[in-house]
Enzyme design. Structure first.
Site, PDB file in Angstrom:
ATOM      1  N   ASP A   1      13.885  16.038 -25.365  1.00 56.13           N
ATOM      2  CA  ASP A   1      15.231  16.007 -25.929  1.00 56.13           C
ATOM      3  C   ASP A   1      16.176  16.791 -25.022  1.00 56.13           C
ATOM      4  OD1 ASP A   1      17.089  15.526 -28.301  1.00 56.13           O
ATOM      5  OD2 ASP A   1      17.199  17.695 -28.105  1.00 56.13           O
TER       6      ASP A   1
ATOM      7  N   ASP B   1      16.802  13.486 -34.533  1.00 55.92           N
ATOM      8  CA  ASP B   1      17.491  12.413 -33.810  1.00 55.92           C
ATOM      9  C   ASP B   1      17.509  11.122 -34.627  1.00 55.92           C
ATOM     10  OD1 ASP B   1      17.924  14.118 -31.723  1.00 55.92           O
ATOM     11  OD2 ASP B   1      16.344  13.327 -30.445  1.00 55.92           O
TER      12      ASP B   1
ATOM     13  N   THR C   1      21.952  12.566 -25.988  1.00 55.48           N
ATOM     14  CA  THR C   1      22.361  13.740 -25.208  1.00 55.48           C
ATOM     15  C   THR C   1      22.008  13.578 -23.732  1.00 55.48           C
ATOM     16  OG1 THR C   1      20.271  14.798 -25.832  1.00 55.48           O
ATOM     17  CG2 THR C   1      22.195  15.338 -27.149  1.00 55.48           C
ATOM     18  N   THR C   2      20.816  13.083 -23.455  1.00 55.32           N
ATOM     19  CA  THR C   2      20.405  12.905 -22.065  1.00 55.32           C
ATOM     20  C   THR C   2      21.283  11.871 -21.368  1.00 55.32           C
ATOM     21  OG1 THR C   2      18.122  13.445 -22.662  1.00 55.32           O
ATOM     22  CG2 THR C   2      18.465  12.367 -20.546  1.00 55.32           C
TER      23      THR C   2
END
Length: 545
Positions: free
Chosen positions: A67, A392, A100-101
């Site tokens: 994550d 998530d 997010t990545t």
């Protein structure tokens, strides 16, 4: 005049000499390099086949995850520009719950493309304008590309959850976990809105397997009744939350007491007990039949609660007390002498199902819709990882449930946006055209990274995606075979909110960095203005002796 001329020749110091200053292209290059370095850290975790990162803190605690937000937070990055990129991940996590990545990798790619254009003579201001135009066009393209989903389409919501879970350590139980996510969202929904952070509680329990993870209608806490004769099941529970010690306080040892007989001493001790009994009686008189105490509770208090046929437990965690307060409506009482019936909360049932197991369930609330996901796994690392997976997956299902819009996954939406931007760039005059084309190239870095992490050739993958996308609008990468297929038919889908927020966050971060051409940074000053050999930090054991 001569004196005035000499005065003009003196150097004018306008910046504190203790500040480190970097200007112009040097400042811009340094900032871009630091942003790209952060992006490169998480790039290998992107996609279902992304790798994990293992982080060990100073205490030896291990965090194993892919994550992006967790990785960047645990790394404790110091560089100011790099910290701005970390903020991109935090914003993405807060607004969309996932992606997010993708946001960080996109920000790094935008700055990488910008740096190449700057080296050819394009001014950063032109790039900022071009990136702003490209962002607006990309968001418009995604909005038109999105597919509408009904709130009642349970199958589609489960596919959304499964797409988020795919690639995580819990993938082998993906269908089971996806079903729990959707069940939880439906259970806490209120007038089309969902509050995952407040209404869903994550409880972890080492033991069993991931498939033993379950959804509980209510709250589960790791506590039990403190006396064997206390009831294990209470219906229509009236709950008191005591946030102070319930202990019998003896007279201070420095106090002086004059007694003439043993009877007087006995009477004094009995009076102390009576005073304490009166404090406990205040709780009982409110009508409470369940007591949760966050601190110590001694045997005197337990005795009185047992006599009143009440359930009581102690040393409840602060986070559990807050959840109980929110769910039952009970107030946290810090002064027992002021407790009233209005401070009590309500639950339909408080039950300890197994008298030999340290677990109590609180179910059925008047206003709250609190649900608990009891996560089980073979080790603490497994349960921690599953908790992040649920965080998530729940948020992406929430996004689709509230917005009702999805896009095809597997790089399909990125290819659609990139092609639209290139077409748009050809209609723009001036050097902004170059910035818009660079934005399109940066968007395509995401499917490239996914392909690379799967072990496929990135150039062939992009060529195939572009070619197939002309006839199949939702064409994306099949991570198992490397073929380009229709992602909607395959059930690989993403929330529109995740994609739009990633573009917004990445673009804003890149623009902020591009607008900086002067950087002032305070230098670390020596702790002591003495010779190095006299500094206290330089003494070894022999020197100290």
């Amino acid at each position: 005049m001569a004196g005035y001329g000499n005065q003009q020749q003196q150097p004018i110091i306008i910046v504190d000499p203790s500040k480190e200053r970097t200007t112009g292209k040097d400042a811009l290059s340094m900032n871009i390099a630091s942003a790209k370095a952060v992006a490169s850290i998480v790039k290998t975790t992107l996609g279902p086949k992304g790798m994990d990162k293992m982080m060990v803190n100073i205490m030896g605690d291990i965090t194993l995850t892919n994550d992006g937000a967790t990785i960047l937070e645990e790394m404790e990055i110091e560089h100011p520009t790099a910290r701005m990129i970390v903020e991109v991940a935090k914003t993405q996590e807060k607004m969309a719950g996932d992606g997010t990545t993708s946001a960080v990798v996109m920000a790094g790619a935008l700055l990488d493309k910008a740096q190449k254009l700057i080296e050819t003579g394009v001014h950063p201001t032109v790039l900022v304008k071009g990136y702003t135009m490209a962002t607006e066009k990309a968001l418009e393209t995604l909005k038109n590309y999105a597919v509408t989903v009904e709130k009642t389409d349970r199958e589609m919501l489960e596919k959304i959850a499964n797409t988020s879970i795919t690639g995580k350590a819990s993938e082998m139980a993906g269908d089971h976990l996806a079903k729990i996510c959707v069940d939880a969202i439906y259970a806490i929904e209120h007038e089309g809105q969902v509050d995952v952070d407040k209404d869903i509680v994550m409880a972890k329990e080492v033991g069993g397997t991931i498939h033993d993870t379950e959804l509980i209608n209510g709250i589960s806490i790791r506590k039990e009744a403190l006396h064997n004769e206390m009831p294990r099941r209470i219906e229509n529970a009236k709950i008191a939350l005591i946030d102070t010690e319930l202990v019998f306080a003896k007279t201070n040892t420095t106090s002086k007491l004059h007694v003439d007989s043993a009877e007087q001493l006995f009477d004094f001790k009995e009076q102390e007990k009576a005073n304490f009994r009166a404090v406990i009686q205040k709780i009982i008189d409110t009508g409470a039949n369940v007591v949760f105490c966050s601190k110590k509770m001694d045997d005197y208090a337990l005795h009185f609660f047992k006599e009143a046929n009440m359930y009581a437990t102690r040393r409840v965690k602060d986070e559990d007390m807050e959840i109980l307060s929110y769910s039952t409506g009970a107030a946290l009482v810090r002064n027992v002498n002021e407790i009233t019936a209005d401070d009590l909360g309500y639950a339909e049932l408080v039950e300890q199902e197994d008298e030999h197991e340290e677990k109590t369930y609180i179910k059925g609330f008047k206003d709250a819709r609190t649900m608990t996901i009891l996560i089980k796994g073979g080790s603490e690392h497994v349960t921690d990882n599953i908790e992040r997976v649920f965080d998530d997956a729940l948020h992406v299902v929430k996004s689709v449930y509230e917005d009702g819009t999805i896009v095809a996954g597997g790089g399909a939406s990125e290819i659609e946006v990139a092609q639209a931007l290139r077409k748009y760039a050809s209609s723009v005059e001036g050097r902004e055209q170059l910035a818009i084309s660079a934005f399109a190239d940066a968007i395509e870095e995401l499917p490239k990274a996914i392909a690379e992490n799967c072990g496929f050739d990135t150039i062939d993958t992009i060529i195939d995606l572009r070619a197939k996308h002309g006839t199949v609008k939702n064409a994306g990468l099949d991570i198992e075979t490397g073929d380009v297929v229709d992602m909607l038919d395959k059930g690989i889908i993403d929330p529109l909110r995740v994609k739009t927020q990633a573009i917004k966050s990445a673009s804003e971060a890149a623009i902020i960095v591009l607008r900086v051409d002067d950087m002032l940074r305070a230098k670390e000053q020596a702790m002591m203005d003495v010779k190095p050999e006299h500094n206290v930090h330089n003494y070894d054991m022999a020197g100290m002796l």
